[in-house]
Scaffold this active site. Sequence first.
Site, PDB file in Angstrom:
ATOM      1  N   GLY A 166       0.805  -1.220   0.000  1.00 40.89           N
ATOM      2  CA  GLY A 166       0.000   0.000   0.000  1.00 40.89           C
ATOM      3  C   GLY A 166       0.840   1.272   0.000  1.00 40.89           C
ATOM      4  N   ASN A 167       2.024   1.221   0.612  1.00 38.79           N
ATOM      5  CA  ASN A 167       2.857   2.434   0.684  1.00 38.79           C
ATOM      6  C   ASN A 167       3.384   2.861  -0.677  1.00 38.79           C
ATOM      7  OD1 ASN A 167       4.464   0.207   0.571  1.00 38.79           O
ATOM      8  ND2 ASN A 167       5.986   0.925   2.020  1.00 38.79           N
ATOM      9  N   LYS A 175       3.409 -11.760   5.118  1.00 45.58           N
ATOM     10  CA  LYS A 175       4.403 -11.803   4.031  1.00 45.58           C
ATOM     11  C   LYS A 175       5.303 -13.032   4.182  1.00 45.58           C
ATOM     12  CE  LYS A 175       4.664  -6.852   3.654  1.00 45.58           C
ATOM     13  NZ  LYS A 175       3.506  -6.748   2.749  1.00 45.58           N
ATOM     14  N   LYS A 223      -3.481  -9.480   0.593  1.00 52.59           N
ATOM     15  CA  LYS A 223      -2.882  -9.448  -0.749  1.00 52.59           C
ATOM     16  C   LYS A 223      -1.600 -10.287  -0.822  1.00 52.59           C
ATOM     17  CE  LYS A 223       0.765  -6.361  -0.653  1.00 52.59           C
ATOM     18  NZ  LYS A 223       0.696  -6.003   0.747  1.00 52.59           N
ATOM     19  N   LYS A 276     -10.481  -7.974  10.484  1.00 51.89           N
ATOM     20  CA  LYS A 276     -10.008  -6.808   9.736  1.00 51.89           C
ATOM     21  C   LYS A 276     -10.954  -5.607   9.929  1.00 51.89           C
ATOM     22  CE  LYS A 276      -6.953  -6.041   6.322  1.00 51.89           C
ATOM     23  NZ  LYS A 276      -5.545  -6.194   6.522  1.00 51.89           N
TER      24      LYS A 276
HETATM   25  P1  ADP Z   1       2.444  -3.583   2.919  1.00 55.68           P
HETATM   26  O1  ADP Z   1       1.576  -2.400   2.695  1.00 55.68           O
HETATM   27  O2  ADP Z   1       3.594  -3.652   1.953  1.00 55.68           O
HETATM   28  O3  ADP Z   1       1.715  -4.887   3.044  1.00 55.68           O
HETATM   29  P2  ADP Z   1       2.826  -3.646   5.806  1.00 55.68           P
HETATM   30  O4  ADP Z   1       2.883  -2.358   6.554  1.00 55.68           O
HETATM   31  O5  ADP Z   1       1.587  -4.460   5.909  1.00 55.68           O
HETATM   32  O6  ADP Z   1       3.198  -3.304   4.304  1.00 55.68           O
HETATM   33  O7  ADP Z   1       4.041  -4.588   6.263  1.00 55.68           O
HETATM   34  C1  ADP Z   1       5.392  -4.176   6.174  1.00 55.68           C
HETATM   35  C2  ADP Z   1       5.860  -3.552   7.489  1.00 55.68           C
HETATM   36  O8  ADP Z   1       6.000  -4.534   8.496  1.00 55.68           O
HETATM   37  C3  ADP Z   1       7.243  -2.930   7.447  1.00 55.68           C
HETATM   38  O9  ADP Z   1       7.218  -1.649   6.856  1.00 55.68           O
HETATM   39  C4  ADP Z   1       7.633  -2.895   8.928  1.00 55.68           C
HETATM   40  O10 ADP Z   1       7.289  -1.646   9.509  1.00 55.68           O
HETATM   41  C5  ADP Z   1       6.750  -3.971   9.567  1.00 55.68           C
HETATM   42  N1  ADP Z   1       7.442  -5.071  10.259  1.00 55.68           N
HETATM   43  C6  ADP Z   1       6.890  -5.776  11.267  1.00 55.68           C
HETATM   44  N2  ADP Z   1       7.706  -6.727  11.719  1.00 55.68           N
HETATM   45  C7  ADP Z   1       8.832  -6.661  10.945  1.00 55.68           C
HETATM   46  C8  ADP Z   1      10.057  -7.403  10.905  1.00 55.68           C
HETATM   47  N3  ADP Z   1      10.273  -8.415  11.753  1.00 55.68           N
HETATM   48  N4  ADP Z   1      10.985  -7.058   9.997  1.00 55.68           N
HETATM   49  C9  ADP Z   1      10.764  -6.039   9.134  1.00 55.68           C
HETATM   50  N5  ADP Z   1       9.634  -5.289   9.125  1.00 55.68           N
HETATM   51  C10 ADP Z   1       8.660  -5.592  10.019  1.00 55.68           C
HETATM   52 MG    MG Z   2       0.286  -5.445   4.537  1.00 58.02          MG
END
Ligand code: ADP
Ligand code: MG
Length: 312
Positions: free
Chosen positions: A9-10, A271, A209, A125
């Site tokens: 999303g970013n 992820k 996603k 959610k």
């Molecule tokens: P997206 O929109 O790409 O799905 P999310 O915000 O849902 O992104 O997930 C990615 C975020 O997860 C990273 O930007 C980070 O802030 C966070 N995060 C949580 N735990 C971890 C970890 N163990 N290592 C790296 N990032 C992490």
């Molecule tokens: Mg996400």
Amino acid sequence: MRIVVALGGNALGNTPQEQLELVRATSRPIVDLIEAGHEVVLAHGNGPQVGMINLAMQIASESKSGMPEMPLPECGAMSQGYIGYHLQNALYEEMKKRNINIPVAAIATQVIVSSDDSAFSAPSKPIGLFYSEEKARQLELEKKWTLVEDAGRGWRRIVPSPKPVDIVEKESIRVLVERGHLVIAVGGGGIPVIEDNFRLLGVAAVIDKDFASAKLAEILDADYLIMLTGVDQVAIHYGKPNETWLSEISVTEAQQYIKEEHFAPGSMLPKVEAAISFAESKPGRKAMITSLEKAKAGIEGKTGTVISVSHS
Ligand code: ADP
Ligand code: MG
């Protein structure tokens, strides 16, 4: 290589103007991959966008405008069209600039979920507006919604997040990919549908996603699943003094780290889980988590976190 790239999303921003500008930057590393000879299929999130559409529709329908109520699956479909349009527009420009002639098409994608999925009995959610407790109780009765108190900010509707089972439009996607088109699919995790005899019924749910992208990569027999997000690498002890960034890990190591709760649920955990499920689905398949800015460097092995069944 055939690569499924999932955009977080970013990479999309929060307003239409911001989004159109951001996707132009997003297009560069994607076209870099194409220029390097890879076959790319795009997937993307829709959290802020579907939130915006849902909210606008809800406010309009509660006003005297005469606007009908817009169900969540329809809002998801709108977000796929809106984001797909911007991606098509930006990728067209970036490829024109580089003299690459590849057609781009976003596919409105329905993703089958199981009515037996345990997520349906445990919605998780949050979506839409915040309400008072009184209003929340009323909505529970009136609309059969589930509402919970959200971190002291008020009551909010929550919907289930079921796992993807199959992709309805998979054959159309496959044909276009095999013809060399750049396809954008499973936007926002896809529109969740349940099979009911001959009918596909859209349901008020949100498919993650990351899981939908892994499913797409599996179905298309991709070699690589790349999840582009806000961090260059995955860390253990994330945000702590002993934080350690990971370059290459095996599925077994990843599973161990999940057990030790290194990954935040709702952000990094899905992820890593999606990466494991894709890497395990067939020998040779690998997944990588990195940032948009580092996509190219990641593919070249310079950064990112790669997850595979085994590594040297
Ligand atoms: P997206 O929109 O790409 O799905 P999310 O915000 O849902 O992104 O997930 C990615 C975020 O997860 C990273 O930007 C980070 O802030 C966070 N995060 C949580 N735990 C971890 C970890 N163990 N290592 C790296 N990032 C992490
Ligand atoms: Mg996400």
